[in-house]
Scaffold this active site. Structure first.
Site, short mmCIF file in Angstrom:
data_model
loop_
_atom_site.label_atom_id
_atom_site.label_comp_id
_atom_site.label_asym_id
_atom_site.label_seq_id
_atom_site.Cartn_x
_atom_site.Cartn_y
_atom_site.Cartn_z
N ARG A 185 0.88 -1.18 0.00
CA ARG A 185 0.00 0.00 0.00
C ARG A 185 0.90 1.22 0.00
NH1 ARG A 185 -5.26 1.24 3.66
NH2 ARG A 185 -6.01 -0.32 2.16
N HIS A 240 -7.57 0.56 -6.07
CA HIS A 240 -7.73 -0.32 -4.91
C HIS A 240 -8.42 -1.61 -5.41
CE1 HIS A 240 -7.81 -1.60 -0.89
NE2 HIS A 240 -8.68 -0.78 -0.35
N GLN A 264 -10.16 -4.27 -3.09
CA GLN A 264 -11.43 -3.78 -2.58
C GLN A 264 -12.55 -4.03 -3.59
OE1 GLN A 264 -12.11 -2.00 0.52
NE2 GLN A 264 -14.14 -2.57 -0.19
N ASP A 320 -17.32 6.60 -0.62
CA ASP A 320 -16.03 6.52 0.05
C ASP A 320 -15.73 7.92 0.58
OD1 ASP A 320 -13.45 5.84 0.88
OD2 ASP A 320 -12.59 5.91 -1.14
N CYS A 357 -16.44 1.31 1.42
CA CYS A 357 -15.24 0.47 1.66
C CYS A 357 -14.73 0.60 3.09
CB CYS A 357 -14.15 0.86 0.67
SG CYS A 357 -13.69 2.60 0.75
N ARG A 391 -13.64 -8.98 2.22
CA ARG A 391 -12.22 -8.75 1.93
C ARG A 391 -11.42 -10.01 2.25
NH1 ARG A 391 -10.13 -3.65 1.85
NH2 ARG A 391 -8.44 -4.79 0.88
N1 NVA Z 1 -10.02 6.40 -0.91
C1 NVA Z 1 -9.59 5.99 0.41
C2 NVA Z 1 -9.81 4.53 0.59
C3 NVA Z 1 -9.43 3.97 1.93
C4 NVA Z 1 -9.65 2.51 2.01
C5 NVA Z 1 -8.14 6.36 0.61
O1 NVA Z 1 -7.35 6.18 -0.32
O2 NVA Z 1 -7.80 6.84 1.69
N1 CP Z 2 -11.18 -0.51 2.89
C1 CP Z 2 -9.89 -0.54 3.27
O1 CP Z 2 -8.96 -0.76 2.45
O2 CP Z 2 -9.70 -0.35 4.60
P1 CP Z 2 -8.32 -0.17 5.35
O3 CP Z 2 -7.77 1.17 4.97
O4 CP Z 2 -8.65 -0.27 6.80
O5 CP Z 2 -7.38 -1.27 4.89
#
Ligand code: NVA
Ligand code: CP
Length: 307
Positions: A106, A133, A136, A227, A267, A295
């Site tokens: 990530r 993502h 997800q 989101d 999500c 997930r």
């Molecule tokens: N769009 C959000 C998703 C978190 C799971 C982010 O990138 O922070």
């Molecule tokens: N939805 C998701 O990816 O959650 P986290 O940021 O907690 O991993």
């Protein structure tokens, strides 16, 4: 008994690394993992996790998935490993490839993920970048499939920022032939290249619609998705985005304008009362916690196809 097929692509960096058949195969496997109708032994294989941004669901679902499959994980904290010191990705990737069997990352720029994949000799999984993502999206479409048992009549409306989550939903939706509508304020549209790629997959069937009118977008929709308005890394834009996204909250009224059978997805993590109300998250149309559970099942399916 169903057996995991190897994926044609060694990495899972984008929803587009899968074919339509592979998406269906992963969903099928995930359902079987969920119903405990399949068991796969990953025989002490090791998943390396690198999280340059925070995570609860992705981190824990990958850890539990590996543990259920008989493997283990190593969670590399960038601040206590040499990653935070700025060791070049090409060095970290080559070293980790010699210890681990698969690596999930990530990070911020998608190009950094691609750099890991370029140098790693083991499969690399996108655990979220600024662009996509894809893990997800697989869990999201599993949740949708569980509800409607088919994708034929699904109309998925995403209300909010045209971000990483929206981008992967668009691409995975295109692979599955699902009508996807995005409702976002002007200037917050999804990535232009993602839109172009999706339209190529849809073969100009006009199944991807972008509008700045949330009410128009939810009319006839049976999946409403949102989101956060400000993603990780956008903390400095929060105040402006909160203003720009006024009117894009999924609340009872907006939900009331969707199909009667509409379900609501997010999500997570959510900012209750911003992109979605507490009432809708806790309401009877919410499938948000099934989605979070999924997930885990999708992660097991994905890992068993990559290893
Ligand atoms: N769009 C959000 C998703 C978190 C799971 C982010 O990138 O922070
Ligand atoms: N939805 C998701 O990816 O959650 P986290 O940021 O907690 O991993």
């Amino acid at each position: 008994m169903l057996k995991p097929n190897k994926l044609a692509n060694n990495n899972f960096l984008s929803s587009l690394d899968l074919s339509t058949d592979e998406v269906f195969h992963i969903l099928d496997l995930a359902i079987n993992f969920k119903n405990k109708k399949i068991s796969v032994d990953l025989n002490n294989k090791v998943l390396g996790l690198i999280f340059d941004k925070s995570s609860t669901r992705t981190r824990v679902s990958f850890q539990v998935a590996m543990s259920r499959l008989g493997g283990t994980t190593i969670d590399l904290n960038p601040t206590t490993s040499q990653i935070g010191r700025g060791e070049p990705i090409k060095d970290t990737a080559r070293v980790l490839s010699r210890y681990c069997d698969v690596i999930a990352i990530r990070t911020f720029e998608h190009s950094n993920l691609e750099e890991y994949a370029k140098w790693s000799t083991k499969p690399v999984i996108n655990a979220l970048t600024d662009l996509e993502h894809p893990c997800q999206a697989l869990a999201d479409f599993l949740t949708i499939y569980e509800e409607f048992l088919d994708f034929k009549d699904v109309v998925l409306t995403f209300i909010g920022d045209g971000n990483n989550v929206a981008n992967s939903l668009i691409l995975c939706g295109a692979l599955l032939g699902v009508e996807v509508r995005i409702a976002c304020p002007k200037g917050y549209e999804p990535d232009a290249l993602i839109i172009k790629r999706a339209n190529e997959i849809y073969k100009d069937k006009n199944l991807l619609k972008i509008t700045d009118d949330p009410y128009k977008a939810v009319s006839g929709a049976n999946v409403l998705y949102t989101d956060v308005w400000s993603s990780m890394g956008e903390e400095n834009f929060k105040e402006k985005k909160d203003k720009d996204f006024k009117g894009f909250t999924i609340d009872k009224e907006l939900l009331g304008n969707a199909s009667k059978n509409a379900i609501v997805l997010h999500c997570l993590p959510a900012y209750r009362s911003k992109e979605i109300t507490d009432e809708v998250i806790e309401g009877e149309r919410s499938r948000i916690f099934d989605q979070a559970e999924n997930r885990l099942h999708v992660q097991q399916a994905l890992l068993s196809c990559l290893l």
